[in-house]
Design an enzyme around this catalytic site. Sequence first.
Site, short mmCIF file in Angstrom:
data_model
loop_
_atom_site.label_atom_id
_atom_site.label_comp_id
_atom_site.label_asym_id
_atom_site.label_seq_id
_atom_site.Cartn_x
_atom_site.Cartn_y
_atom_site.Cartn_z
CB CYS A 277 -0.96 -0.01 1.19
SG CYS A 277 -2.22 -1.29 1.10
CB ILE A 278 2.71 2.98 2.69
CG1 ILE A 278 1.58 2.85 3.71
CG2 ILE A 278 3.41 4.32 2.89
CD1 ILE A 278 2.02 2.88 5.15
#
Length: 438
Positions: A277-278
């Site tokens: 994600c990040i």
Amino acid sequence: MIRTDPVSMLVEKIQARTARVGVVGLGYVGLPFLVEKAKVGFQVVGIDRSPERAGMVARGQNYIGDVQDEDLSRIVEQGLVSTTTDFAVVPELDVIVICVPTPLDRNLTPDLSYVRSVTAEIADRLRPGQLISLESTTYPGTTEEVMKPILEAGGLKAGVDFFLAHSPERVDPGNARYTTKNTNKVVGGNDPVSLEVAVTFYRQTIEHVVPVSSAKAAEMVKVYENTFRAVNIALANEIALLCDRMGISVWEVLDAAFTKPFGIMPFYPGPGVGGHCIPLDPHYLEWKAREYNFQTHFIALAGETNRKMPEFVVDKAARVLNGARKALNGSRVLLLGMAYKSDLDDYRESPALEVYRLLQASGAEVSFHDSWTPEVNEHGVQASGVELTDGVLQDADLVIITTRHSDVDYANVVEQSQAILDTRYATRGLTSDKVTLL
């Protein structure tokens, strides 16, 4: 009166839990979702291109940490789950949930090839009365601009003949408190009718569903959530870089700052950011913004800051070794942790991989220990871990703590090691001149 319009028929089947559900992609998002739907009585079909994954699920063999082994085996024994590698099953399904990867290419450009491919497979077999929901994280507009035209190419219309929605996954691997069931679920439809159907479906297993006005808004929610984390982690990392220059302990500063009871939220520095994600998702929004002649300065700067942290770790490792009159070239360096997160077996985009690669490129003899990920093969790093013994610790010129796992005895690590660079503050409370903090 029995209603025969597609909306009412599908809603009634969903509420009676006689709707047949398909989950495309049986990874960190798809498998937990499949299990939750089957646990409340839905017949669920898992579709995955990997025969190995499909076979394991069909046999009730779990490979995802957030899924309880007994839950999977029980629903398989009850006959609520089947798997396949073939999309020929699509016409038999009432609801199809897509949970496939959305990576970036080398130029940080979104790669929607998995979404496009799966959507095309579904489109070839689409029938009236089906709900298609995308859970994969992507840029705002994907559901409407990419998926909808593919699905409508055969003549069926979204919101009339079939229903289209986006409901971004909010899986936090390893989080024992917040699971698929009790994490608030954002849902956006391509149209009001699709939203009604999708909300009805998700409410069968999710405690709190949050409807939003459109699929595009739902897509924006997810990328904003991950961008928020990326930017704040980057701020912590930048403060760490500055504190290093100034000779201040960033950990002391943060510990004190986070005692403020309002107006602040804890974020910590580290060797970089990892996971699916990040490191990736904010760049989906950055890429899409260019279409509107808009520059997302915070996202670009956060990505740049977070990506340079592994290089900083290696530079600081060289300084620690120099202090002991040793060169990085030829030194034995042991990394503790290859997973991107504590107590997790996931090393996707882990910054420890880049630290490992940069150390090797500098001539160091690199090894690692991680009981959660004993083998790694990603980003040009293919290696097997070593057992964490006193001899291994004593033999290393430098130990770098890159992931903080709870099964590591850090007091013993400090006692046995010659020198330690702690990028995660795992040695908190262990005073020793052997330890250098990030």
